[in-house]
Design an enzyme around this catalytic site. Structure first.
Site: not given
Length: 467
Positions: A280, A292, A326-327
């Protein structure tokens, strides 16, 4: 990874590839695979891609100006990497801004503490909220509590995140973050603050998404750093009520458009059949999103690029998907599944890199048992990288977690996440946390799997139910 370890990997690759028959993969010459692996292991491309993303874009909160800058960056990078086909697909996302966050203990021993708003939280009143805290070990203890104990107070949920190679400690406690505000509001709390869901002892608070419910009032939600949670506990141990004042100024600002960005290396024999490699492109706004999921972006983009650079024409199309948002709820992943529903039967494999850049140590699959011999053949080619064959019970990854419901076989190239939750969702998620040699090992594993998986003709479906 020290240079002598890398040299050992290369030596093992040479020995294995010269002595191992790869059976159904005979159309890919052993020497070609060995050469591809060596080139990938020695390449810095995946690291360079993460560096480019984190330096030239930085943090990439969904709906922010940086989000669309990331989309443009991804399109340009796919083009520079010589992908055969590049396109994007729209995704509608909610826009939330963090604002400022501050907190202090006002009694019995006044002092500041470090907090951050949880994603999606509402703001406090301008004057803030001050109240006595009521502490719970975990979300389950809060759910069982008498409302009279909670009403008019600030709930403090205090779960300990256990450190594990697989990261399984995160799943045990993340409910405090996602459900804490709803469960606190049900019992009349004014706000909720949680111990950060992390394994570190740094004075950084870990953000992350939380959820509200339509049938409960929305109360402010924050996380405090692990050292500050310890400090609060030390005060509670002294037997006196602890009061906290917190000020948060996040805001929800409607909806915006983002995009899943996709690059493809076209298959030579079955171009309509897909090997999906996902990551992502969004991140939280506290750090630069290197682990991330900048690392995942670097790994999957480099995988296709290195295959193309080495003049390997895969039998099936390798599709690299950089998912949006995504988060904040797997929005890009869900949108992809909906947009491609009619062709999901053509997806041969799906896998995602979204767990940092620690060394890959295990290959997990979820395929028809009849195809397991092919998976073991791939695993044998991964052994020199320190990767073992795992179980046939893979989940796949966040953005592809919905695909097994459509029958899509999924794979996990399991990374060592022992320290991942030291940095996850904090200002400390920055490029210096990535070891170039370790991310090169990741990329080599992905290149090996992608090339060999594209050759598998075995019946991969139906996939087994996940235990």
């Amino acid at each position: 990874m020290p240079k002598h370890v890398k040299k050992w990997f290369i030596f093992c690759l040479t020995i294995l590839c010269s002595t191992t028959s790869i059976g159904v993969f005979a159309k890919i010459d052993n020497a070609k695979i060995k050469s591809l692996q060596q080139m990938s292991l020695e390449s810095s491309l995946s690291y360079e891609i993460v560096e480019s993303l984190t330096v030239e874009v930085g943090p990439r909160l969904p709906g922010s100006p940086a989000d669309l800058k990331t989309v443009a960056w991804a399109e340009a990078k796919f083009k520079a990497l010589n992908y055969d086909k590049i396109y994007k697909e729209p995704v509608e996302i909610p826009v939330w801004t963090r604002g400022a966050a501050s907190a202090e203990i006002t009694a019995p021993f006044p002092q500041p503490i470090v907090i951050t708003a949880l994603g999606g939280s509402v703001a406090t009143p301008d004057e803030g909220i001050e109240a006595e805290i009521v502490r719970f070990d975990n979300i389950e203890q809060l759910q069982q509590a008498d409302s009279k104990l909670v009403e008019g107070k600030i709930v403090f949920i205090d779960p300990i995140t256990e450190r594990h190679r697989t990261g399984k400690g995160y799943g045990k406690v993340v409910g405090a973050r996602s459900k804490g505000a709803v469960e606190s509001a049900k019992k009349g709390a004014l706000a909720v603050v949680i111990r950060s869901i992390g394994t570190d002892s740094d004075r950084f608070a870990h953000t992350g998404m939380m959820r509200y419910s339509d049938d409960t009032i929305k109360i402010p939600a924050a996380a405090m750093s692990v050292p500050d949670a310890n400090q609060v506990n030390a005060m509670l141990d002294r037997g006196q009520p602890v009061r906290i004042k917190m000020n948060l100024s996040p805001a929800s600002k409607g909806v915006a458009s983002s995009y899943n960005v996709i690059g493809e290396i076209t298959g030579s024999t079955y171009p309509d059949e897909i090997i999906l490699l996902g990551a992502h492109h969004d991140s939280w706004d506290e750090g630069t999103g290197a682990l991330d999921d900048g690392a995942g972006v670097g790994i999957v983009m480099a995988t296709g690029a290195l295959i193309k650079k080495h003049s390997v024409q895969p039998k099936r199309t390798i599709r690299v998907v950089l998912y949006a948002a995504e988060e904040i709820g797997l929005i890009g992943g869900k949108a992809y599944a909906k947009a491609h529903e009619k062709e999901l039967d053509k997806h041969r494999f799906a896998l995602e890199s979204d767990f940092g850049a620690g060394l890959i140590w295990r290959l997990d699959t979820r395929v028809n048992p009849a195809a397991l011999e092919d998976m073991k053949n791939i695993a044998r080619m991964l052994e020199p990288l320190g990767i073992e064959m795992g179980h046939n019970n893979a989940g796949g990854g966040p953005d592809i977690s919905m695909l097994p419901g459509y029958g899509v076989p999924v794979i996990n190239l399991q990374q060592d996440g022992s320290d991942y939750f030291d940095y996850h969702h904090t200002p400390n998620d920055t490029l210096d946390k990535i070891d170039p040699a370790k991310i090169a090992q990741n990329t080599t594993a992905w290149v090996t799997f992608a090339v060999m998986a594209a050759e598998v003709d075995a019946q991969l479906r139906p996939i087994p139910e996940r235990k």
